[in-house]
Design a protein around this motif. Structure first.
Motif, PDB file in Angstrom:
ATOM      1  N   ASP A   1      12.334   4.424   2.526  1.00 35.95           N
ATOM      2  CA  ASP A   1      11.973   3.109   1.996  1.00 35.95           C
ATOM      3  C   ASP A   1      11.004   3.249   0.824  1.00 35.95           C
ATOM      4  N   VAL A   2      10.028   4.137   0.978  1.00 33.48           N
ATOM      5  CA  VAL A   2       9.039   4.344  -0.081  1.00 33.48           C
ATOM      6  C   VAL A   2       9.704   4.928  -1.322  1.00 33.48           C
ATOM      7  N   SER A   3      10.667   5.834  -1.126  1.00 32.44           N
ATOM      8  CA  SER A   3      11.388   6.390  -2.274  1.00 32.44           C
ATOM      9  C   SER A   3      12.131   5.299  -3.032  1.00 32.44           C
ATOM     10  N   GLY A   4      12.755   4.381  -2.297  1.00 31.16           N
ATOM     11  CA  GLY A   4      13.433   3.268  -2.946  1.00 31.16           C
ATOM     12  C   GLY A   4      12.468   2.378  -3.690  1.00 31.16           C
ATOM     13  N   LEU A   5      11.315   2.137  -3.082  1.00 31.78           N
ATOM     14  CA  LEU A   5      10.300   1.300  -3.722  1.00 31.78           C
ATOM     15  C   LEU A   5       9.792   1.962  -5.002  1.00 31.78           C
ATOM     16  N   GLN A   6       9.584   3.271  -4.959  1.00 33.99           N
ATOM     17  CA  GLN A   6       9.113   3.994  -6.141  1.00 33.99           C
ATOM     18  C   GLN A   6      10.137   3.965  -7.267  1.00 33.99           C
ATOM     19  N   SER A   7      11.422   3.928  -6.924  1.00 30.37           N
ATOM     20  CA  SER A   7      12.452   3.884  -7.964  1.00 30.37           C
ATOM     21  C   SER A   7      12.475   2.536  -8.672  1.00 30.37           C
ATOM     22  N   LEU A   8      12.161   1.465  -7.947  1.00 34.78           N
ATOM     23  CA  LEU A   8      12.164   0.123  -8.532  1.00 34.78           C
ATOM     24  C   LEU A   8      10.830  -0.236  -9.169  1.00 34.78           C
ATOM     25  N   TYR A   9       9.737   0.273  -8.585  1.00 36.83           N
ATOM     26  CA  TYR A   9       8.395  -0.128  -9.021  1.00 36.83           C
ATOM     27  C   TYR A   9       7.482   1.092  -9.152  1.00 36.83           C
TER      28      TYR A   9
ATOM     29  N   CYS B   1       0.814  -1.220   0.000  1.00 33.13           N
ATOM     30  CA  CYS B   1       0.000   0.000   0.000  1.00 33.13           C
ATOM     31  C   CYS B   1       0.847   1.270   0.000  1.00 33.13           C
ATOM     32  N   ALA B   2       2.160   1.131  -0.182  1.00 29.68           N
ATOM     33  CA  ALA B   2       3.005   2.324  -0.283  1.00 29.68           C
ATOM     34  C   ALA B   2       2.585   3.143  -1.501  1.00 29.68           C
ATOM     35  N   GLU B   3       2.510   4.452  -1.361  1.00 31.26           N
ATOM     36  CA  GLU B   3       2.034   5.315  -2.440  1.00 31.26           C
ATOM     37  C   GLU B   3       3.030   5.390  -3.592  1.00 31.26           C
TER      38      GLU B   3
ATOM     39  N   CYS C   1      -4.017  -0.437  -3.724  1.00 28.56           N
ATOM     40  CA  CYS C   1      -3.810  -1.696  -3.006  1.00 28.56           C
ATOM     41  C   CYS C   1      -5.120  -2.307  -2.523  1.00 28.56           C
ATOM     42  N   GLU C   2      -6.155  -1.493  -2.337  1.00 27.76           N
ATOM     43  CA  GLU C   2      -7.452  -2.004  -1.907  1.00 27.76           C
ATOM     44  C   GLU C   2      -8.490  -1.921  -3.018  1.00 27.76           C
ATOM     45  N   GLY C   3      -8.033  -1.746  -4.249  1.00 26.00           N
ATOM     46  CA  GLY C   3      -8.905  -1.719  -5.406  1.00 26.00           C
ATOM     47  C   GLY C   3      -9.138  -0.304  -5.914  1.00 26.00           C
ATOM     48  N   PRO C   4      -9.391  -0.181  -7.241  1.00 26.42           N
ATOM     49  CA  PRO C   4      -9.472  -1.278  -8.209  1.00 26.42           C
ATOM     50  C   PRO C   4      -8.108  -1.933  -8.422  1.00 26.42           C
ATOM     51  N   PHE C   5      -8.140  -3.181  -8.907  1.00 26.91           N
ATOM     52  CA  PHE C   5      -6.934  -3.995  -8.963  1.00 26.91           C
ATOM     53  C   PHE C   5      -6.380  -4.102 -10.376  1.00 26.91           C
ATOM     54  N   ARG C   6      -5.077  -4.430 -10.444  1.00 27.75           N
ATOM     55  CA  ARG C   6      -4.387  -4.554 -11.723  1.00 27.75           C
ATOM     56  C   ARG C   6      -4.219  -6.029 -12.079  1.00 27.75           C
ATOM     57  N   GLN C   7      -3.540  -6.296 -13.202  1.00 28.33           N
ATOM     58  CA  GLN C   7      -3.393  -7.665 -13.673  1.00 28.33           C
ATOM     59  C   GLN C   7      -2.748  -8.564 -12.620  1.00 28.33           C
TER      60      GLN C   7
END
Length: 384
Positions: free
Chosen positions: A198-206, A59-61, A214-220
């Motif tokens: 941590d969120v900044s690192g996550l945003q750089s990778l994903y 659920c990280a933005e 994270c709670e909808g609507p959902f992706r593939q």
């Protein structure tokens, strides 16, 4: 070559990446739990706290990284079996194969070969918890060798997704501040969510690439109950892990299925285009009859040939009638092909957005098996 991480180029951020990422474009990271859980907890809250930790990262933005709990483990935990698992070791003899000692609360093993100067794809990570030398609780309290599950899992999931410790010691000049990251040389028992670095690192990778949440609507690849749970024109169909997932539509004029999906085409229409739906196949799963392919070895029947009625190469199986074809295909001009786009699972009722769907559940009989070979491990001691 194994690498422990590299400092990101940005001087404003201190997050570190190890050198791998997951194919988040294919859908969520699927993990399994040992149904036995921890010997110290009998009410099932151990599994719930593990799920809560995965949800906190998912659920990280500003990211497209999600997680999904798959089928439970069916045997002893092992590393290198191609399946991402979380489990406790409850006997002394079981610790050494994973490098655990009386000083290590848990270990993260990423089964991936790191390449210098490159970011490679990871397909398996195991998180092993030390149930021999530590007692576990689900209430978030730490006292002596009594350890809370949630903050431990929160820290190790950060390593699972490809981040390294931002703070390696109290005097680490590259540390962004102990209040900016949970990835440090000690466990932060007060942590409730990934912190800004941590969120900044996550945003750089994903980085986020759609409107999913994270709670909808959902992706593939994410779990769904009906079509209205999914973003855009995706439909809710059975996946390979015995639950329904959101799946994109596809056409023969563009190979537009995400990784770990394959287009199951119907026959070409008046516009000379074959339409279909992207069915989930996983990382090492062979593609089903009638789906798009490039080489024979991708197909469950080892036959990839061009079919005129589709206008693409598909996993081709000849037939004399529909009985010779799989559940999601039909016999047309002597070849098994799909019925066209899946309608998915109809919405229970029309929501305010105006989504109106029809009922047509289908079944994908394929099953997934992920294969891994070498590992990069991460262990952390408790703070003295």
């Amino acid at each position: 070559m194994l690498a422990l991480g590299c400092l990101c180029a940005s001087t404003a951020l201190a997050y570190k990446t190890v050198g791998f990422r997951w194919a988040s474009e294919a859908g969520p990271i699927v993990y399994r739990l040992d149904p036995a859980g921890s010997d110290d907890i009998t009410d099932g809250s151990d599994h719930q706290r593990i799920e809560d930790a995965f949800q906190a990262w998912g659920c990280a933005e500003g990211t497209n990284l999600r997680f999904s709990r798959g089928p439970d483990m069916t045997g002893p935990g092992s590393s290198g079996d191609g399946l991402s698992s979380v489990f406790w070791i409850e006997n002394e003899a079981g610790l050494s194969p994973f490098g655990l000692t009386e000083n290590n609360v848990a270990v993260t093993i990423n089964n991936v070969i790191i390449e210098q100067g490159a970011t490679v794809e990871n397909q398996e990570t195991d998180i092993i918890l030390n149930g021999v030398h530590f007692q576990w609780n689900s209430q978030g309290q730490a006292s002596g060798n009594n350890i809370p599950i949630f903050p431990i899992m929160l820290s190790h999931i950060g390593t699972m997704v490809g981040l390294d410790q931002s703070c390696t010691a109290a005097d680490d000049p590259q540390c962004p501040g102990e209040d900016q990251t949970i990835l440090k040389w000690f466990y932060d028992y007060s942590a409730t969510t990934p912190l800004p670095d941590d969120v900044s690192g996550l945003q750089s990778l994903y980085p986020a690439d759609d409107d999913s949440q994270c709670e909808g609507p959902f992706r593939q690849g994410e779990r769904c109950e009906n079509n209205c749970d999914c973003i855009g024109d995706m439909v809710c169909i059975p996946g390979i892990y015995d639950y329904n997932i959101c799946a994109p539509q596809c056409t023969s004029d563009a190979n537009n299925c995400p990784p770990q999906f394959a287009c199951l085409f119907g026959a070409k229409g008046e516009d000379d285009i074959a339409k279909g739906t992207c069915v989930q196949v996983g990382t090492q799963q062979l593609r089903p009859i009638g789906s798009y392919c490039e080489v024979n070895t991708q197909c469950e029947n080892n036959s990839c040939l061009a079919v005129a009625d589709v206008g693409r190469s598909i996993c081709r199986q000849t037939c004399s009638d529909d009985g010779d074809c799989s559940e999601n295909t039909q016999c047309l001009d002597g070849v098994c092909i799909g019925f066209g786009p899946f309608e998915g699972i109809g919405c229970d009722e029309e929501p305010p957005s105006g989504c109106a769907c029809t009922q047509n559940a289908t079944t994908d009989p394929s099953a997934a098996l992920l294969l891994g070979i070498l590992f990069w491990g991460f262990r952390k001691r408790r703070r003295p």
